[in-house]
Each structure stands twice: as C-alpha cells, then as structure tokens.
Motif scaffolding. Structure first.
Motif, short mmCIF file in Angstrom:
data_model
loop_
_atom_site.label_atom_id
_atom_site.label_comp_id
_atom_site.label_asym_id
_atom_site.label_seq_id
_atom_site.Cartn_x
_atom_site.Cartn_y
_atom_site.Cartn_z
N MET A 13 9.20 9.56 -50.91
CA MET A 13 8.13 11.09 -50.60
C MET A 13 6.86 10.07 -50.05
O MET A 13 6.99 11.17 -49.15
CB MET A 13 7.13 10.45 -52.33
CG MET A 13 5.77 10.87 -51.78
SD MET A 13 6.04 12.48 -52.53
CE MET A 13 4.76 13.09 -52.82
N VAL A 14 6.75 8.89 -49.51
CA VAL A 14 5.41 8.21 -48.59
C VAL A 14 6.29 8.72 -46.71
O VAL A 14 5.83 9.43 -46.47
CB VAL A 14 5.05 7.09 -48.29
CG1 VAL A 14 4.65 6.72 -46.92
CG2 VAL A 14 4.37 7.25 -49.77
N ARG A 15 7.71 8.39 -46.98
CA ARG A 15 8.14 8.98 -45.40
C ARG A 15 8.06 9.82 -45.68
O ARG A 15 7.85 10.52 -43.75
CB ARG A 15 9.08 8.99 -45.61
CG ARG A 15 9.55 7.00 -44.77
CD ARG A 15 10.57 6.35 -45.15
NE ARG A 15 10.95 4.82 -44.98
CZ ARG A 15 11.82 4.21 -44.36
NH1 ARG A 15 13.28 4.66 -44.54
NH2 ARG A 15 11.78 3.31 -44.06
N SER A 16 8.47 11.28 -46.13
CA SER A 16 8.20 12.43 -45.95
C SER A 16 7.05 13.33 -46.01
O SER A 16 7.10 13.96 -44.78
CB SER A 16 8.63 13.56 -47.48
OG SER A 16 10.32 12.89 -47.76
N VAL A 17 6.39 12.71 -46.20
CA VAL A 17 4.67 13.32 -46.02
C VAL A 17 4.33 12.76 -44.47
O VAL A 17 3.67 13.45 -44.00
CB VAL A 17 3.69 12.02 -47.65
CG1 VAL A 17 2.09 12.18 -46.91
CG2 VAL A 17 4.28 12.53 -48.36
N TYR A 18 5.07 11.82 -43.91
CA TYR A 18 4.44 10.68 -42.59
C TYR A 18 5.61 11.85 -41.68
O TYR A 18 4.38 11.87 -41.12
CB TYR A 18 4.91 9.23 -42.33
CG TYR A 18 5.62 8.92 -41.20
CD1 TYR A 18 3.97 8.30 -41.18
CD2 TYR A 18 5.85 8.83 -40.50
CE1 TYR A 18 4.31 8.37 -39.33
CE2 TYR A 18 6.17 8.62 -39.59
CZ TYR A 18 4.68 8.02 -38.41
OH TYR A 18 4.81 7.54 -37.83
N TYR A 19 6.66 12.22 -42.25
CA TYR A 19 7.51 13.32 -41.46
C TYR A 19 6.47 14.45 -41.09
O TYR A 19 6.70 15.07 -40.07
CB TYR A 19 8.43 13.61 -41.86
CG TYR A 19 9.52 12.33 -41.63
CD1 TYR A 19 9.42 11.19 -39.74
CD2 TYR A 19 10.31 11.48 -42.65
CE1 TYR A 19 10.42 10.03 -40.16
CE2 TYR A 19 11.32 10.37 -42.82
CZ TYR A 19 10.82 9.21 -41.23
OH TYR A 19 11.61 8.33 -40.78
N TYR A 20 6.30 14.89 -42.21
CA TYR A 20 5.39 16.25 -41.58
C TYR A 20 4.59 16.24 -41.81
O TYR A 20 3.76 16.83 -40.70
CB TYR A 20 5.81 16.70 -43.10
CG TYR A 20 6.64 17.60 -44.13
CD1 TYR A 20 7.24 18.26 -43.44
CD2 TYR A 20 7.58 17.13 -45.03
CE1 TYR A 20 8.05 18.90 -43.47
CE2 TYR A 20 8.11 17.63 -45.37
CZ TYR A 20 9.37 18.19 -44.64
OH TYR A 20 9.92 18.74 -45.22
N ALA A 21 3.70 14.88 -41.98
CA ALA A 21 1.79 14.97 -41.19
C ALA A 21 2.54 14.72 -39.45
O ALA A 21 1.89 15.70 -38.61
CB ALA A 21 1.83 13.49 -41.04
N ALA B 228 13.31 14.27 -40.92
CA ALA B 228 12.54 14.92 -42.90
C ALA B 228 13.68 15.67 -43.08
O ALA B 228 13.65 16.12 -44.21
CB ALA B 228 11.72 15.68 -42.34
N ASN C 85 16.12 15.27 -47.14
CA ASN C 85 15.78 16.67 -47.92
C ASN C 85 17.44 16.81 -48.24
O ASN C 85 17.25 17.11 -49.55
CB ASN C 85 14.83 17.70 -47.37
CG ASN C 85 13.51 17.32 -47.36
OD1 ASN C 85 12.88 16.61 -47.82
ND2 ASN C 85 12.92 18.48 -46.21
#
Length: 112
Positions: free
Chosen positions: A1-9, A107, A111
C-alpha cells in the motif's frame, strides 16, 4: 500500500512539473513568435542621445537610423531570451518524464 501511494505521489509530482514546463514553454513560444520588447519613444531616444553625446550634434535622420537599429537589436535580444527560456522549460518536461514512466510502470505492475 505504501509503495502504491509513493508511486502515485511520484507520478503526480512529475506530472505537475511537466504541465508547468509545458505552459511556460508555450508562453516562451509566443514570445519567440511575437516578441514584445520595450522601446523608448524617438523623442526620449533623441533626448538621451543628446545628453550622452554632449557637443556632437546629429541630424534627425541619423538619429532615426540609430533608433531603428536599436529597436532591431532589442527585438533580436528578446528573441534570444525567449529561445533560452524555451530550452530551460523543455528541461522541465524532459527530465521528469522518465521518472513518470518508471513510476507508472511500477504502479501498474503492483495493481496486477
């Protein structure tokens, strides 16, 4: 989850940088096509030139020639500034692009 948020950021930040660079590049393109340099009036140019030259008197025709040359120089200088700024703003598009692409690929892999 943290990595996904990081990639989207990362994607969001790089996208904002690229949009800002594209807007600035578009503005510089308009400056390149139609530069708007500052020109002093011929009367002001004549007054400044008379103060600077002192005793040497020039005819209005000579002053008009010099004035037109000065306008052309200023227009050329403004175009050079626009080209310089355009190249700088292209960097705001080109440099973040690989980071955006890499973050997008990672990302989408996460997914799947």
């Amino acid at each position: 989850m943290v990595r996904s948020v990081y990639y989207y950021a990362v994607m969001f930040i790089t996208l904002v940088m690229m949009i800002g660079g594209a807007v600035a590049a578009a503005m510089n393109m308009t400056d390149l096509v139609a530069p708007t340099p500052y020109y002093m009036s011929f009367h002001d140019y004549k007054m400044v030139n008379q103060e600077r030259e002192g005793e040497i008197e020039k005819t209005d025709a000579q002053l008009m020639e010099e004035y037109e040359l000065e306008q052309e120089r200023e227009k050329a200088m403004e175009r050079q500034r626009a080209i310089n700024s355009l190249l700088k703003n292209a960097a705001w598009i080109v440099i973040p692009l690989p980071f955006f692409v890499i973050a997008r690929r990672r990302a989408s892999r996460r997914n799947e």
